[in-house]
Design a protein around this motif. Sequence first.
Motif, PDB file in Angstrom:
ATOM      1  N   PRO A  68       0.838  -1.195   0.000  1.00  0.00           N
ATOM      2  CA  PRO A  68       0.000   0.000   0.000  1.00  0.00           C
ATOM      3  C   PRO A  68       0.876   1.248   0.000  1.00  0.00           C
ATOM      4  CG  PRO A  68      -0.043  -1.060   2.158  1.00  0.00           C
ATOM      5  CD  PRO A  68       0.701  -1.987   1.239  1.00  0.00           C
ATOM      6  N   GLY A  69       0.434   2.291  -0.705  1.00  0.00           N
ATOM      7  CA  GLY A  69       1.268   3.476  -0.889  1.00  0.00           C
ATOM      8  C   GLY A  69       1.698   4.170   0.392  1.00  0.00           C
ATOM      9  N   GLY A  70       0.920   3.992   1.460  1.00  0.00           N
ATOM     10  CA  GLY A  70       1.239   4.669   2.705  1.00  0.00           C
ATOM     11  C   GLY A  70       2.510   4.200   3.379  1.00  0.00           C
ATOM     12  N   ILE A  71       3.068   3.068   2.952  1.00  0.00           N
ATOM     13  CA  ILE A  71       4.312   2.586   3.568  1.00  0.00           C
ATOM     14  C   ILE A  71       5.481   2.600   2.575  1.00  0.00           C
ATOM     15  CG2 ILE A  71       3.040   1.153   5.205  1.00  0.00           C
ATOM     16  CD1 ILE A  71       3.894  -1.318   3.573  1.00  0.00           C
ATOM     17  N   TYR A  72       5.298   3.284   1.457  1.00  0.00           N
ATOM     18  CA  TYR A  72       6.334   3.268   0.424  1.00  0.00           C
ATOM     19  C   TYR A  72       7.682   3.764   0.941  1.00  0.00           C
ATOM     20  CZ  TYR A  72       9.066   4.457  -3.676  1.00  0.00           C
ATOM     21  OH  TYR A  72      10.082   4.560  -4.583  1.00  0.00           O
ATOM     22  N   GLN A  73       7.694   4.900   1.624  1.00  0.00           N
ATOM     23  CA  GLN A  73       8.974   5.469   2.072  1.00  0.00           C
ATOM     24  C   GLN A  73       9.706   4.526   3.013  1.00  0.00           C
ATOM     25  OE1 GLN A  73       7.930   9.428   3.575  1.00  0.00           O
ATOM     26  NE2 GLN A  73       8.888  10.314   1.758  1.00  0.00           N
ATOM     27  N   ASP A  90      -2.217   7.092  -0.630  1.00  0.00           N
ATOM     28  CA  ASP A  90      -1.470   7.021   0.625  1.00  0.00           C
ATOM     29  C   ASP A  90      -2.138   6.048   1.593  1.00  0.00           C
ATOM     30  OD1 ASP A  90       0.672   7.821   2.281  1.00  0.00           O
ATOM     31  OD2 ASP A  90      -0.628   9.212   3.378  1.00  0.00           O
ATOM     32  N   ALA A  91      -2.718   5.003   1.031  1.00  0.00           N
ATOM     33  CA  ALA A  91      -3.472   4.046   1.852  1.00  0.00           C
ATOM     34  C   ALA A  91      -2.559   3.353   2.862  1.00  0.00           C
ATOM     35  CB  ALA A  91      -4.135   3.013   0.961  1.00  0.00           C
TER      36      ALA A  91
END
Length: 302
Positions: A68-73, A90-91
């Motif tokens: 999920p995009g919210g943990i990409y960084q 940014d889920a």
Amino acid sequence: IATHAQGKHLYTEEDAIEYLPWRNFSDHKYTAGKVLIIAGSRGMHGAAILSAQACLRAGAGMVRVMIPGGIYQAVSANLIEAILEASEDDAPYFMQKHVKWAESLMEWPDALVIGPGLGRTEETCQFLLQLWSSRKKPCVLDGDALWFLSQNFDMLRKGDPEVIVTPHAGEFKKLGGEYNYNSPEYLIKECSRIAKERQIHVLLKGPSSLSVSPDGHGDILTVGNPGMASAGSGDVLTGIIAAFLTQGPAKVAAPLGAFVHGRAGDLAQKRCGTLAMTASDIIRNLPAALSGLEDLQKKRRI
């Protein structure tokens, strides 16, 4: 292994040497195995990282990690050799709106990993149920995916590609098994029953792990140590098994992965002790565990 199809077999170094994939000069990153890992949620990004790192160290040629995009960084900062596929939003966890995007990647891999650190939200459950119908590749289910499976056994359909589950004692009970470590014979029977009823390959983690196939064959693994009782160790095991699942059937990949995982854990214990050991230490010792087996394999082939 096939010669013991209906019995119980103590899995040894000789078995690992026989079934360890042999890399030829003509091999490249595509023939070495492609794995797609569907994992992670906010606060559980480490599960995706550990599974991917272990999968690469176990020989997979290419690893894609769907998150999920919210943990990409958090994931990208700790994972440089894998290909990251993050949702555009940014889920914090997977949702139904991510199904079509995920389905577009399902044809690519030779093997799938589903489950590490996914979380147990209702939206993630619906995401998995819809995505599962698109699955055409063998799969390792671990972590939260085992909880979803325990709530939706009709996910498993006869004739589908192979499924390996890697439960610990608590997860095994949720899958319908009774766990009594004081009675090894009974535990083997229970593993065999679940494997046959559900038509899945069961790798039951424990002091002596068991790998049981739907045909009743059971491997007993005595490698490993108490230092491996650390969060993330199961994510590492899942990644290792997936790498081998790209190169052979589930009844080979599951016990081989468990043996290599245990061997790396034993090497880690020698370097770190028991109390200080972490899942990352198992990954750091995978090269030594595998190279030792490769050396023995080379001697056999000469």
